[in-house]
Design a protein around this motif. Structure first.
Motif, PDB file in Angstrom:
ATOM      1  N   UNK A  80     -32.314  16.112  17.281  1.00  0.00           N
ATOM      2  CA  UNK A  80     -33.690  16.588  17.142  1.00  0.00           C
ATOM      3  C   UNK A  80     -34.659  15.747  17.967  1.00  0.00           C
ATOM      4  N   UNK A  81     -35.812  16.338  18.320  1.00  0.00           N
ATOM      5  CA  UNK A  81     -36.869  15.592  19.002  1.00  0.00           C
ATOM      6  C   UNK A  81     -37.828  14.998  17.970  1.00  0.00           C
ATOM      7  N   UNK A  82     -38.162  13.726  18.140  1.00  0.00           N
ATOM      8  CA  UNK A  82     -39.057  13.054  17.187  1.00  0.00           C
ATOM      9  C   UNK A  82     -40.116  12.238  17.936  1.00  0.00           C
ATOM     10  N   UNK A  83     -41.152  11.850  17.217  1.00  0.00           N
ATOM     11  CA  UNK A  83     -42.159  10.934  17.774  1.00  0.00           C
ATOM     12  C   UNK A  83     -41.625   9.499  17.701  1.00  0.00           C
ATOM     13  N   UNK A  84     -42.390   8.571  18.242  1.00  0.00           N
ATOM     14  CA  UNK A  84     -41.884   7.191  18.319  1.00  0.00           C
ATOM     15  C   UNK A  84     -41.732   6.560  16.936  1.00  0.00           C
ATOM     16  N   UNK A  85     -42.445   7.078  15.956  1.00  0.00           N
ATOM     17  CA  UNK A  85     -42.269   6.539  14.601  1.00  0.00           C
ATOM     18  C   UNK A  85     -41.211   7.302  13.803  1.00  0.00           C
ATOM     19  N   UNK A  86     -40.512   8.211  14.462  1.00  0.00           N
ATOM     20  CA  UNK A  86     -39.447   8.945  13.769  1.00  0.00           C
ATOM     21  C   UNK A  86     -39.889  10.274  13.189  1.00  0.00           C
ATOM     22  N   UNK A  87     -41.161  10.616  13.312  1.00  0.00           N
ATOM     23  CA  UNK A  87     -41.618  11.898  12.758  1.00  0.00           C
ATOM     24  C   UNK A  87     -41.041  13.062  13.565  1.00  0.00           C
ATOM     25  N   UNK A 133     -42.415  26.369  17.099  1.00  0.00           N
ATOM     26  CA  UNK A 133     -41.561  26.382  18.300  1.00  0.00           C
ATOM     27  C   UNK A 133     -40.115  26.044  17.913  1.00  0.00           C
ATOM     28  N   UNK A 134     -39.193  26.972  18.106  1.00  0.00           N
ATOM     29  CA  UNK A 134     -37.801  26.710  17.701  1.00  0.00           C
ATOM     30  C   UNK A 134     -37.240  25.415  18.288  1.00  0.00           C
ATOM     31  N   UNK A 135     -37.632  25.092  19.535  1.00  0.00           N
ATOM     32  CA  UNK A 135     -37.062  23.898  20.151  1.00  0.00           C
ATOM     33  C   UNK A 135     -37.527  22.606  19.489  1.00  0.00           C
ATOM     34  N   UNK A 136     -38.522  22.690  18.591  1.00  0.00           N
ATOM     35  CA  UNK A 136     -38.952  21.489  17.880  1.00  0.00           C
ATOM     36  C   UNK A 136     -38.006  21.129  16.737  1.00  0.00           C
ATOM     37  N   UNK A 145     -40.757  16.494  15.399  1.00  0.00           N
ATOM     38  CA  UNK A 145     -41.771  17.415  15.920  1.00  0.00           C
ATOM     39  C   UNK A 145     -41.864  18.663  15.032  1.00  0.00           C
ATOM     40  N   UNK A 146     -40.749  19.050  14.432  1.00  0.00           N
ATOM     41  CA  UNK A 146     -40.746  20.266  13.608  1.00  0.00           C
ATOM     42  C   UNK A 146     -41.682  20.142  12.411  1.00  0.00           C
ATOM     43  N   UNK A 147     -42.023  18.922  12.025  1.00  0.00           N
ATOM     44  CA  UNK A 147     -42.886  18.756  10.857  1.00  0.00           C
ATOM     45  C   UNK A 147     -44.359  18.682  11.257  1.00  0.00           C
ATOM     46  N   UNK A 148     -44.633  18.728  12.558  1.00  0.00           N
ATOM     47  CA  UNK A 148     -46.028  18.652  13.013  1.00  0.00           C
ATOM     48  C   UNK A 148     -46.572  20.069  13.198  1.00  0.00           C
ATOM     49  N   UNK A 149     -47.776  20.332  12.673  1.00  0.00           N
ATOM     50  CA  UNK A 149     -48.324  21.690  12.708  1.00  0.00           C
ATOM     51  C   UNK A 149     -48.360  22.270  14.121  1.00  0.00           C
ATOM     52  N   UNK A 150     -48.629  21.427  15.127  1.00  0.00           N
ATOM     53  CA  UNK A 150     -48.772  21.976  16.478  1.00  0.00           C
ATOM     54  C   UNK A 150     -47.434  22.419  17.082  1.00  0.00           C
ATOM     55  N   UNK A 151     -46.316  21.979  16.527  1.00  0.00           N
ATOM     56  CA  UNK A 151     -45.005  22.334  17.098  1.00  0.00           C
ATOM     57  C   UNK A 151     -44.157  23.188  16.164  1.00  0.00           C
ATOM     58  N   UNK A 152     -44.607  23.322  14.926  1.00  0.00           N
ATOM     59  CA  UNK A 152     -43.761  23.903  13.877  1.00  0.00           C
ATOM     60  C   UNK A 152     -43.224  25.308  14.226  1.00  0.00           C
ATOM     61  N   UNK A 161     -40.156  18.873  25.209  1.00  0.00           N
ATOM     62  CA  UNK A 161     -39.455  17.750  25.828  1.00  0.00           C
ATOM     63  C   UNK A 161     -40.440  16.616  26.106  1.00  0.00           C
ATOM     64  N   UNK A 162     -41.604  16.976  26.638  1.00  0.00           N
ATOM     65  CA  UNK A 162     -42.603  15.951  26.971  1.00  0.00           C
ATOM     66  C   UNK A 162     -43.153  15.282  25.720  1.00  0.00           C
ATOM     67  N   UNK A 163     -43.351  16.051  24.679  1.00  0.00           N
ATOM     68  CA  UNK A 163     -43.952  15.505  23.453  1.00  0.00           C
ATOM     69  C   UNK A 163     -42.977  14.646  22.661  1.00  0.00           C
ATOM     70  N   UNK A 164     -41.669  14.815  22.953  1.00  0.00           N
ATOM     71  CA  UNK A 164     -40.662  14.047  22.202  1.00  0.00           C
ATOM     72  C   UNK A 164     -40.610  12.628  22.741  1.00  0.00           C
ATOM     73  N   UNK A 165     -40.936  11.652  21.889  1.00  0.00           N
ATOM     74  CA  UNK A 165     -40.753  10.269  22.317  1.00  0.00           C
ATOM     75  C   UNK A 165     -39.284   9.878  22.285  1.00  0.00           C
ATOM     76  N   UNK A 166     -38.551  10.500  21.383  1.00  0.00           N
ATOM     77  CA  UNK A 166     -37.126  10.211  21.248  1.00  0.00           C
ATOM     78  C   UNK A 166     -36.376  11.526  21.067  1.00  0.00           C
TER      79      UNK A 166
END
Lengths: 562, 562
Positions: B100-107, B118-121, B109-116, B177-182
């Protein structure tokens, strides 16, 4: 005043009599006599039911045939409401090779108290398969001696045929062989019982007993090489006088008139075979049109003006189907019975439940589901060898193959692939004919399958790229027999002087025709190329895995039994 | 005083927590959390269920994994009746590659309203099969550039693996892809959530992300050749710091302690994969013993002291299964699911009726009937490719084959032939290992099939000529995870200082062993020779009929859709 003819079709389980208007082939009535002893394949009938038969045996009771004359014929005439005096002829067709040992007056050995308990005294039905060792010897000896008749039979004599069965009698029951004044096809025997005269028809003589109009029978040296006691079989037990299809065999005796309720002196046609008698019955009297009798197995027949050696055919016989022409026969040993095997053993309950809910046959449900698929959509291909391969490989040791299954594969897809496989098998036979100079322009189908399964017929048209017509009659053999009866009676009596005339008036097709769809046919060309690749790989020695598996199986069965 | 360890096994449909006695591996209690969104393969979950997924997609909700910690772990501890203070370690195993793609703190992307929406999140589950074009590009580019890591993966990278899925995100959703820190394996992500520290385990890095202890990852030139934006994927989105199996990842944070009810500071093992964690759980810590996880598919694992290139294996990874050894993995993509497919689609009602009447499962009825057959008695042979071939041909476009059917063939005979086919597939894999210098002495089996089907295990022993032992635990993955937890805790805390010590105490086999029967094995040698002949003929290019049929099928489906 209307004249009538009667066709009697002797099948595997029953005999059927049909009363037919000689003017137009209209079927007025029919009656069936189910043989009281049916197929005898476990024990002899009571009181001799302590006599057990070996596996692969299949016998019949000759009296069942006479009871067909005594019961089915009068019943059919009665229910047709015609005056027996207006019946001008009787013709019969029979399964073949179905043969029996008889005394010189025609009395079957099976009816004599001293022989009754001996299985070899009984009628050997066409599907008696216990004479394979004898067939092997017949073939090996023919190859050794370079017999020139072998190519006329696609290079192989079947265990079902006349000398395989005769040699088995000699091998296993020499006293029966010695006591038999005649060995005779049941077809000819029933005509003998009707007319009081022994005749031997050119159809069974040609296809089952290695006779040809030009060459006669194999010579005594060949038979002597099989077994010295067999050297004189033709003169001792058979006859060199062969009567052509289309001739009159004789007339009803007083005894036979009493059985059937028909006038003494009624014309009787020479005996014939169920498949072959169907050819004119489905309107075909000219070369290069294939007739397919499609049922549990399929028989393919074609007329030709000259003799050609076609790879893997069952036989080519001059006067074998129509007088003056060469009759070619080929066959597929498993068609309807493969579908039945699949339905009985590998179709899950849901299809049966749908059938019951909608009042359909399960084959109809499978056909409907399969009809929703485009050619190639299942991704499956099969070889139609579940019951061996008759033509063109002539190899009973081949077996079935299903290739291309995925997790998405469903039963109706396999069902369609099996239908397609049998159609590919027919195309392979057609190509074998054409490669030998016997062109096939179009095809007329009869038998149990064509009227029942539209999808199947369309697939056959698409795969063979041939137009298919369907016989109007559901009883093509009985109709054909009645047409030969009309010819035996002759035009003067209200019949016809030739089979061509009889055909023009009495034989009909349905309005239904199946024309190849070019889009489907193009896809099937691709699939057929795959079929041929697998056919040749598994069927011509590149990988004899099917034979090796069978040998391993036989060893396993023997170990289990010992 | 007794100490306990907890193994958490994240499966495809649910997560399972098991509480285990660290002294002897005894399983005290377990609890299952069925994922609230299961496998997401049609639409996103409500309220976003208007977003439809393409075929072959398979996603999951990362919150389902956290709910497993919050619900299954406390429930298991409660029902085990142990004091949470006596739990010394937690270990997890996961399906892979599930990423899965996550932010730098492990969040996520699928749990963020702006990406929810999008299947690729979302989490891409191991069986997300929509990245085949990306896998094709990965393989073609590797071959072009002569990448020397390709042989470590049997010559082919799967569409299921890490870069195929990552590249699909980049191709189809560059903003994600760009928004994913990890980009991270779900296995590592859940450990991160437990410990607050990001670690990357050597097992998934090695088998799914082309990492090796000696060579590291493929270089930037290779990734850049795939897509310039991918050149820096390792440093941008992943980590070069790989932690070996067997290490401690960290300790439970206060937050994770609250979820699970366990003490803050409890040791957490580095993440692992379900199949690989089963190896020590079934007592295997030494080279040359094969572990088979047998369920819908089969995973084969072997330990070796050096690296060898084995044809068609899934991968060889140093520290991939046990620290200090090379872990080899191979697989069969269809085993139990082929039997299930057959039972669902091609077994007639009579077997189900017998099962119901006798209170059995239909597989038991088929097994009983099949067990009455001797090897070779059915005359059938099959190829186990209904779901493609993973090892050794690595070809998803292959399909099933059943050969040898006769009119006597019955469903239980086909069932047995399918079992035998999967066993032949295993023997072929063993021979591939041995040909590359990795001997296989004996085999330990675990998973759903071995405990259920004695006939199957005896057939496997006979066909492979290897003795089979069966794991004592029905929950080998959870047991294995708990063993790694005991090692993470260490001997000082009541665990162990090495996996070998943990294995000696905690892992057990059943008393049941399957020893090859020499008579059966001799027959199977003959059948296996036939299998190899067909395997190579259809699998190695001599006759690509399976691929051509699939291409024809795909065209037919496209025409039907257009």
């Amino acid at each position: 005043m209307a004249k009538y003819v009667i066709g009697v079709d002797f099948g595997t389980e029953s005999g059927r009599a049909v009363v037919i208007d000689a003017a137009d082939g209209h079927e007025l009535a029919s009656a069936v006599y189910p043989y009281s002893h049916g197929v005898i394949d476990e024990t002899l009938p009571a009181p001799d039911d302590d006599v057990r038969l070996a596996p692969e045996w299949a016998l019949q009771d000759p009296d069942d045939y006479l009871r067909t004359f005594q019961q089915a014929v009068p019943e059919a005439v009665r229910s047709a409401g015609v005056d027996p005096a207006d019946v001008i002829g009787v013709g019969i067709d029979f399964t073949a090779c179905t043969m029996l040992p008889v005394k010189s007056d025609g009395t079957p050995l099976a009816t004599l108290p001293e022989f009754r308990r001996q299985p070899h005294a009984w009628v050997k039905l066409w599907k008696h398969h216990a004479a394979q060792p004898e067939a092997d010897k017949i073939n090996a000896t023919a190859r050794e001696l370079g017999e020139d008749w072998l190519p006329r039979y696609g290079g192989k004599i079947s265990s079902e045929w006349f000398y395989s069965k005769s040699l088995q009698i000699l091998d296993e029951a020499p006293d029966i062989y010695a006591a038999a004044d005649r060995l005779i096809e049941a077809a000819d025997w029933v005509v003998w019982r009707l007319t009081g005269r022994e005749t031997r028809n050119s159809c069974t003589a040609g296809y089952k007993a290695i006779w040809s109009k030009q060459e006669g029978f194999p010579d005594a040296d060949y038979f002597g090489a099989l077994d010295p006691r067999l050297a004189t079989i033709i003169d001792d037990k058979m006859s060199r006088h062969i009567t052509s299809i289309g001739d009159k065999a004789g007339e009803l005796t007083a005894e036979a008139a009493a059985w059937t309720g028909l006038p003494e002196g009624t014309a009787v046609a020479v005996a014939n075979v169920d498949a072959h008698v169907s050819v004119p019955a489905v309107t075909v009297t000219e070369p290069n049109r294939m007739v397919m009798v499609m049922g549990t197995s399929t028989c393919h027949m074609v007329l030709g003006e000259q003799q050609a050696d076609v790879e893997g055919m069952c036989g080519v016989v001059e006067d074998g189907i129509l007088p003056g022409l060469f009759g070619y026969e080929a066959g597929q040993s498993g068609v309807g019975d493969i579908f039945a095997w699949f339905v009985e053993n590998l179709v899950p309950a849901e299809y049966f439940e749908t059938a019951e809910r909608e009042g359909l046959d399960v084959h109809q449900v499978l056909e409907r589901e399969a009809a929703r698929l485009a050619p190639g959509q299942s991704g499956l291909i099969a070889l139609d060898w579940v019951n061996g391969n008759r033509s063109i490989l002539v190899d009973v040791d081949l077996s079935g193959l299903i290739l291309g299954a995925t997790m998405a594969t469903r039963a109706h897809e396999v069902y369609r692939a099996l239908i397609e496989a049998t159609a590919f098998g027919t195309r392979r036979i057609i190509e074998s004919f054409e490669a030998s100079g016997v062109p096939i322009k179009d095809i007329v189908a009869c038998g149990g399958l064509p009227a029942k399964n539209k999808l199947l017929m369309q697939i056959y048209a698409d795969i063979t790229r041939r137009e298919f017509s369907i016989a109007a009659s559901d009883q093509a053999p009985a109709l054909g027999s009645s047409m030969w009866a009309a010819v035996a009676a002759g035009a003067a009596k209200g019949g016809y002087d030739s089979i061509e005339e009889a055909t023009a008036r009495m034989a009909h097709l349905r309005d239904e025709h199946y024309v190849p769809d070019p889009v489907a046919a193009a896809v099937y060309d691709e699939l057929y190329a795959e079929y041929v690749l697998l056919h040749d790989y598994f069927g011509r020695g590149a990988n004899d895995v099917m034979k090796r598996l069978r040998a391993i199986r036989d060893r396993a069965l023997q170990s289990a039994a010992s």
